[in-house]
Design an enzyme around this catalytic site. Structure first.
Site, PDB file in Angstrom:
ATOM      1  N   ARG A  72      -8.411  -5.072   2.560  1.00 14.78           N
ATOM      2  CA  ARG A  72      -7.837  -5.971   3.571  1.00 14.78           C
ATOM      3  C   ARG A  72      -8.824  -6.386   4.652  1.00 14.78           C
ATOM      4  NH1 ARG A  72      -3.428  -7.934   0.893  1.00 14.78           N
ATOM      5  NH2 ARG A  72      -2.171  -6.241   0.085  1.00 14.78           N
TER       6      ARG A  72
ATOM      7  N   GLY B 251      16.578  -5.310  10.952  1.00 19.10           N
ATOM      8  CA  GLY B 251      17.308  -6.547  11.242  1.00 19.10           C
ATOM      9  C   GLY B 251      18.794  -6.379  11.041  1.00 19.10           C
ATOM     10  N   ARG B 252      19.213  -5.201  10.553  1.00 17.99           N
ATOM     11  CA  ARG B 252      20.650  -4.911  10.415  1.00 17.99           C
ATOM     12  C   ARG B 252      21.180  -4.258  11.676  1.00 17.99           C
ATOM     13  NH1 ARG B 252      22.216  -1.316   5.676  1.00 17.99           N
ATOM     14  NH2 ARG B 252      24.204  -2.400   5.992  1.00 17.99           N
TER      15      ARG B 252
ATOM     16  N   GLU C 168      11.338  -1.678  12.278  1.00 17.61           N
ATOM     17  CA  GLU C 168      12.565  -2.042  12.996  1.00 17.61           C
ATOM     18  C   GLU C 168      13.534  -2.722  12.027  1.00 17.61           C
ATOM     19  OE1 GLU C 168      10.522  -5.615  15.355  1.00 17.61           O
ATOM     20  OE2 GLU C 168      12.670  -5.554  15.725  1.00 17.61           O
TER      21      GLU C 168
ATOM     22  N   HIS D 272       0.867  -1.186   0.000  1.00 19.13           N
ATOM     23  CA  HIS D 272       0.000   0.000   0.000  1.00 19.13           C
ATOM     24  C   HIS D 272       0.898   1.228   0.000  1.00 19.13           C
ATOM     25  CE1 HIS D 272      -3.772  -2.236   0.476  1.00 19.13           C
ATOM     26  NE2 HIS D 272      -2.939  -3.137   0.971  1.00 19.13           N
TER      27      HIS D 272
HETATM   28  C1  LIG Z   1      -6.779 -10.213  -1.739  1.00 20.35           C
HETATM   29  C2  LIG Z   1      -5.512  -9.679  -2.323  1.00 20.35           C
HETATM   30  C3  LIG Z   1      -4.663 -10.536  -3.020  1.00 20.35           C
HETATM   31  C4  LIG Z   1      -3.471 -10.051  -3.552  1.00 20.35           C
HETATM   32  N1  LIG Z   1      -2.639 -10.908  -4.232  1.00 20.35           N
HETATM   33  C5  LIG Z   1      -1.479 -10.457  -4.751  1.00 20.35           C
HETATM   34  C6  LIG Z   1      -0.573 -11.336  -5.461  1.00 20.35           C
HETATM   35  O1  LIG Z   1      -0.832 -12.513  -5.603  1.00 20.35           O
HETATM   36  N2  LIG Z   1       0.585 -10.817  -5.918  1.00 20.35           N
HETATM   37  C7  LIG Z   1       0.909  -9.494  -5.794  1.00 20.35           C
HETATM   38  O2  LIG Z   1       1.968  -9.076  -6.246  1.00 20.35           O
HETATM   39  N3  LIG Z   1       0.081  -8.644  -5.125  1.00 20.35           N
HETATM   40  C8  LIG Z   1      -1.078  -9.086  -4.612  1.00 20.35           C
HETATM   41  N4  LIG Z   1      -1.909  -8.227  -3.929  1.00 20.35           N
HETATM   42  C9  LIG Z   1      -1.489  -6.832  -3.747  1.00 20.35           C
HETATM   43  C10 LIG Z   1      -2.239  -5.877  -4.710  1.00 20.35           C
HETATM   44  O3  LIG Z   1      -1.943  -6.167  -6.058  1.00 20.35           O
HETATM   45  C11 LIG Z   1      -1.882  -4.425  -4.390  1.00 20.35           C
HETATM   46  O4  LIG Z   1      -0.484  -4.241  -4.572  1.00 20.35           O
HETATM   47  C12 LIG Z   1      -2.217  -4.024  -2.968  1.00 20.35           C
HETATM   48  O5  LIG Z   1      -3.514  -4.443  -2.628  1.00 20.35           O
HETATM   49  C13 LIG Z   1      -2.115  -2.510  -2.811  1.00 20.35           C
HETATM   50  O6  LIG Z   1      -3.180  -1.941  -3.533  1.00 20.35           O
HETATM   51  P1  LIG Z   1      -3.020  -0.583  -4.351  1.00 20.35           P
HETATM   52  O7  LIG Z   1      -1.933  -0.683  -5.381  1.00 20.35           O
HETATM   53  O8  LIG Z   1      -4.402  -0.237  -4.834  1.00 20.35           O
HETATM   54  O9  LIG Z   1      -2.607   0.421  -3.182  1.00 20.35           O
HETATM   55  P2  LIG Z   1      -1.699   1.717  -3.240  1.00 20.35           P
HETATM   56  O10 LIG Z   1      -0.310   1.362  -3.661  1.00 20.35           O
HETATM   57  O11 LIG Z   1      -1.830   2.356  -1.914  1.00 20.35           O
HETATM   58  O12 LIG Z   1      -2.328   2.600  -4.378  1.00 20.35           O
HETATM   59  C14 LIG Z   1      -3.564   3.266  -4.164  1.00 20.35           C
HETATM   60  C15 LIG Z   1      -4.180   3.639  -5.511  1.00 20.35           C
HETATM   61  O13 LIG Z   1      -3.332   4.601  -6.165  1.00 20.35           O
HETATM   62  C16 LIG Z   1      -3.305   4.335  -7.573  1.00 20.35           C
HETATM   63  N5  LIG Z   1      -1.934   3.967  -7.957  1.00 20.35           N
HETATM   64  C17 LIG Z   1      -0.897   3.687  -7.104  1.00 20.35           C
HETATM   65  N6  LIG Z   1       0.217   3.434  -7.800  1.00 20.35           N
HETATM   66  C18 LIG Z   1      -0.108   3.548  -9.094  1.00 20.35           C
HETATM   67  C19 LIG Z   1       0.621   3.365 -10.304  1.00 20.35           C
HETATM   68  N7  LIG Z   1       1.900   3.022 -10.320  1.00 20.35           N
HETATM   69  N8  LIG Z   1      -0.019   3.547 -11.459  1.00 20.35           N
HETATM   70  C20 LIG Z   1      -1.314   3.895 -11.485  1.00 20.35           C
HETATM   71  N9  LIG Z   1      -2.090   4.071 -10.384  1.00 20.35           N
HETATM   72  C21 LIG Z   1      -1.473   3.897  -9.199  1.00 20.35           C
HETATM   73  C22 LIG Z   1      -4.288   3.182  -7.825  1.00 20.35           C
HETATM   74  O14 LIG Z   1      -5.553   3.723  -8.085  1.00 20.35           O
HETATM   75  C23 LIG Z   1      -4.288   2.464  -6.488  1.00 20.35           C
HETATM   76  O15 LIG Z   1      -5.465   1.698  -6.258  1.00 20.35           O
HETATM   77  C24 LIG Z   1      -3.114  -8.683  -3.396  1.00 20.35           C
HETATM   78  C25 LIG Z   1      -3.978  -7.844  -2.689  1.00 20.35           C
HETATM   79  C26 LIG Z   1      -5.159  -8.308  -2.148  1.00 20.35           C
HETATM   80  C27 LIG Z   1      -6.056  -7.378  -1.396  1.00 20.35           C
END
Ligand SMILES: Cc1cc2nc3c(=O)[nH]c(=O)nc-3n(C[C@H](O)[C@H](O)[C@H](O)COP(=O)(O)OP(=O)(O)OC[C@H]3O[C@@H](n4cnc5c(N)ncnc54)[C@H](O)[C@@H]3O)c2cc1C
Length: 241
Positions: free
Chosen positions: A195, A99-100, A97, A88
Site C-alpha cells: 500500500r 452505521g446501524r 464505527e 488485509h
Molecule cells: C495495488 C493493488 C490492487 C488491488 N486490486 C484488487 C482488485 O482489483 N480486486 C480485488 O479483489 N482485490 C484487489 N487488491 C487486494 C489484494 O488482492 C489483496 O486482497 C490485498 O492486497 C491483501 O493482501 P493479502 O491477501 O496478501 O493480505 P492478507 O489477507 O493480510 O494475507 C497476508 C498473507 O497471508 C497469506 N494468506 C492469507 N490468506 C490466505 C489464504 N486464504 N490462502 C493462502 N494464503 C493466504 C498470503 O501469503 C498473504 O499474502 C489489490 C491490492 C493492491 C495492493
C-alpha cells in the site's frame, strides 16, 4: 460544530493510540533460539550485533520474531479506503464505527490540489498525472453537490423515522468512517509493501493514493517505535519477512 452540515476534508488521520513495540521485542524473540530462557538478559548487550541480527532476520525472511509486538491505530478515512484496508486479513484486528447504531457524521472526502487526477496508460502500467484547474473545479463541485444531496436524503429518512441501517444506503463511499486497527510489525510490513509506492521497493506496488496516505502515516509512527526494524525493512527492499 453543526453536525447536520456536510464538511469536506482532503486528508486522512491516523493516531497511534496504544503500543507495545520496540526493536528489542524482535531480539529476545529471535535469541530464544540460541539462548533459551536467557534471551531476555542479552537485549542491551551489543547494539551493533542487534542491528545485524535484525537485518539478517529481515533479509532471510525469518518473519515470526517480528510478531511479538502490538500497535493500535485510530484511523479516519473514506469508506473506499476501508474497503481496501479490510482485505488485509492476517495479523490485523479491526473495529469500525457502525452505521446501524449511530448516525453517521457528514464528513466527506474531496481530493486536495496535490492529488493527481488523471490516469494514463493501461491497468498495471498506468501512471497518474496532474489534473488541470478545470478538472479540479469539476471534481470539487460535482462531489460537493452529490454529497450534500445524499446527506440530505439520509437526514430526510431519519427524520421520517426510518432506521439508520436502511437510510445509510444513500451514503457514498467518499463518506469518512473511523476504526481501530491493531497489527504487529510483520503484518504492518506486509501492508506497507502493498500500500505504498517507493523507489526502494524490490517489488513495486501501485496503490490508490488515499490508502497510501494512511500507510505513510502508519509507517512514520512505526519507524519511531522500531527504528532498526524499519531501517532493515527499507534496506532489504521493503519486502515483509
Ligand atoms: C495495488 C493493488 C490492487 C488491488 N486490486 C484488487 C482488485 O482489483 N480486486 C480485488 O479483489 N482485490 C484487489 N487488491 C487486494 C489484494 O488482492 C489483496 O486482497 C490485498 O492486497 C491483501 O493482501 P493479502 O491477501 O496478501 O493480505 P492478507 O489477507 O493480510 O494475507 C497476508 C498473507 O497471508 C497469506 N494468506 C492469507 N490468506 C490466505 C489464504 N486464504 N490462502 C493462502 N494464503 C493466504 C498470503 O501469503 C498473504 O499474502 C489489490 C491490492 C493492491 C495492493
Amino acid at each position: 460544530m453543526d453536525d447536520s452540515q456536510p464538511r469536506f476534508l482532503d486528508d486522512v488521520t491516523v493516531e497511534l493510540v496504544k503500543h507495545s513495540a520496540s526493536d528489542t521485542d524482535v531480539l529476545w524473540a529471535a535469541r530464544v533460539s540460541t539462548a533459551g530462557e536467557q534471551s531476555l538478559d542479552e537485549i542491551g548487550k551489543d547494539p551493533e550485533r542487534s542491528k545485524g541480527l535484525i537485518n539478517y532476520l529481515m533479509r532471510d525472511r525469518h518473519g515470526s520474531p517480528f510478531e511479538h509486538n502490538s500497535m493500535t491505530f485510530l484511523v479516519s478515512a473514506p469508506i473506499f479506503v476501508f474497503r481496501e484496508f479490510h482485505r488485509h486479513r492476517v495479523g490485523w484486528s479491526y473495529n469500525e464505527e457502525s452505521g446501524r447504531y449511530r448516525q453517521l457524521q457528514p464528513n466527506f472526502y474531496i481530493p486536495g490540489r496535490e492529488r493527481k487526477l488523471v490516469q494514463e496508460g493501461r491497468p498495471g502500467k498506468y501512471v497518474f498525472v496532474e489534473g488541470t484547474e478545470e478538472q479540479h473545479k469539476v471534481v470539487t463541485e460535482a462531489m460537493e453537490t452529490s454529497y450534500r444531496q445524499s446527506y440530505a436524503a439520509y437526514q430526510e429518512m431519519l427524520e421520517a423515522g426510518v432506521a439508520r441501517e436502511v437510510a445509510r444506503a444513500v451514503l457514498p463511499v467518499g463518506l469518512f468512517s473511523s476504526m481501530y486497527a491493531t497489527c504487529n510489525a510483520r503484518s504492518l510490513m506486509h501492508f506497507l509493501s502493498l500500500r505504498t509506492k517507493s523507489e526502494q521497493a524490490k517489488v513495486p506496488s501501485f496503490p490508490q493514493r488515499e490508502i497510501e496516505m494512511v500507510a505513510e502515516k502508519m509507517e512514520a509512527a512505526w519507524a519511531e517505535l522500531m527504528p532498526l526494524t524499519h531501517a532493515a525493512f527499507v534496506a532489504n527492499g521493503r519486502i515483509a519477512p
